[in-house]
Design an enzyme around this catalytic site. Sequence first.
Site, PDB file in Angstrom:
ATOM      1  N   HIS A  48      27.847   0.377  37.150  1.00  0.00           N
ATOM      2  CA  HIS A  48      28.242  -0.747  36.343  1.00  0.00           C
ATOM      3  C   HIS A  48      27.816  -1.918  37.532  1.00  0.00           C
ATOM      4  CE1 HIS A  48      30.950  -4.088  35.418  1.00  0.00           C
ATOM      5  NE2 HIS A  48      30.636  -3.779  34.221  1.00  0.00           N
ATOM      6  N   HIS A 100      32.753   4.481  26.890  1.00  0.00           N
ATOM      7  CA  HIS A 100      32.651   3.398  27.665  1.00  0.00           C
ATOM      8  C   HIS A 100      32.623   3.637  29.181  1.00  0.00           C
ATOM      9  CE1 HIS A 100      34.175  -0.195  30.055  1.00  0.00           C
ATOM     10  NE2 HIS A 100      32.835  -0.854  29.578  1.00  0.00           N
TER      11      HIS A 100
HETATM   12  O1  G3P Z   1      28.807  -3.122  27.380  1.00  0.00           O
HETATM   13  C1  G3P Z   1      29.742  -3.134  26.831  1.00  0.00           C
HETATM   14  C2  G3P Z   1      30.738  -3.496  27.691  1.00  0.00           C
HETATM   15  O2  G3P Z   1      30.903  -2.431  28.668  1.00  0.00           O
HETATM   16  C3  G3P Z   1      30.580  -4.667  28.510  1.00  0.00           C
HETATM   17  O3  G3P Z   1      31.347  -5.148  29.502  1.00  0.00           O
HETATM   18  O4  G3P Z   1      31.601  -5.318  32.201  1.00  0.00           O
HETATM   19  O5  G3P Z   1      32.194  -3.123  30.696  1.00  0.00           O
HETATM   20  O6  G3P Z   1      29.891  -3.700  31.194  1.00  0.00           O
HETATM   21  P1  G3P Z   1      31.147  -4.163  30.882  1.00  0.00           P
HETATM   22 CA    CA Z   2      28.479  -2.154  29.801  1.00  0.00          CA
END
Ligand code: G3P
Ligand code: CA
Length: 300
Positions: free
Chosen positions: A54, A12
């Site tokens: 992000h 992630h």
């Molecule tokens: O894309 C999966 C997860 O990352 C979604 O939440 O805010 O971390 O992009 P975010």
């Molecule tokens: Ca994401």
Amino acid sequence: MTGSRRPVVIAHRGASGYLPEHTLPGKALAHGMGADFLEQDVVASSDGQLLVFHDLHLDQLTDVARRFPGRARPDGRHYCIDFSLQELRTLTVTERRRRDGSGPRFPARFPANKGSFRIHTLEEELDLIQGLNRSTGRRAGVYAEIKDPQWHARQQFGLGDRLIETLQAFGYRTAADCFFVQCFCADELRRVRARYGSDLPLVQLLDETATVSPEVLAAVAGYAQGIGPTIGHTWPDRGLVSLAREAGLLVHPYTFRADDLPDGFNTFAELLTQFIDVLEVDGLFTDFPDLVLAHIRQRD
Ligand code: G3P
Ligand code: CA
């Protein structure tokens, strides 16, 4: 855990538990740890470059206010799409700060103002991944999120099309090419499915406000291969996973953080046991790919 169902481990924002999110060193570390997929959140610059970043704005992750005084929007934030790639490359990327600027979001992670990390483009990350796949002989996949496509459209930028066409140029066309495209916006996923065909492996992200029912999941199955629900979602014992399985959908929940556990779990091992061994999800978005892989290995 029945059979050989082994969930995929999705780094992630890279190995973001150890290095600042969406930095090339963090992606290289995730690859070295053995992550099955590396995640990219994708936004745009003013000159149409695709950035792996992000947030829509730069304030919690870079020194933009110091380097570009006077370039904030009326809301006080500095937006990626208001800066050229050349300008963005002069910024230093750090660990994420809390929105109020009072300190690091995750205090025990990489030192808040150390290192010389930079923003990079999607192409640069795909080059890194494909280069490491070749030099290591281990293939890690790509898991790219179309970030806020409707907001980008209001800025006159077709983010989804540019992202998918970039992936295609790098050889990512069907699920066999080891990639997924993810998005929170169902309309955008339906649109890209209609435009680029059903071979495109799509994942519908679901935040804690999403309603989930057999009807909703059946509709999602009409345009996507999987769902990415937040672990903050109300998770009935096996309900969501069973419903998704019945609809033929993969389940890739987010986000598993050893330093930020959801209510009801006292240890990361408890959390992983619930989702991997009890619910038997198909994959996990995690800041700690090494820890999730270790859990899977000790169980096998
Ligand atoms: O894309 C999966 C997860 O990352 C979604 O939440 O805010 O971390 O992009 P975010
Ligand atoms: Ca994401």
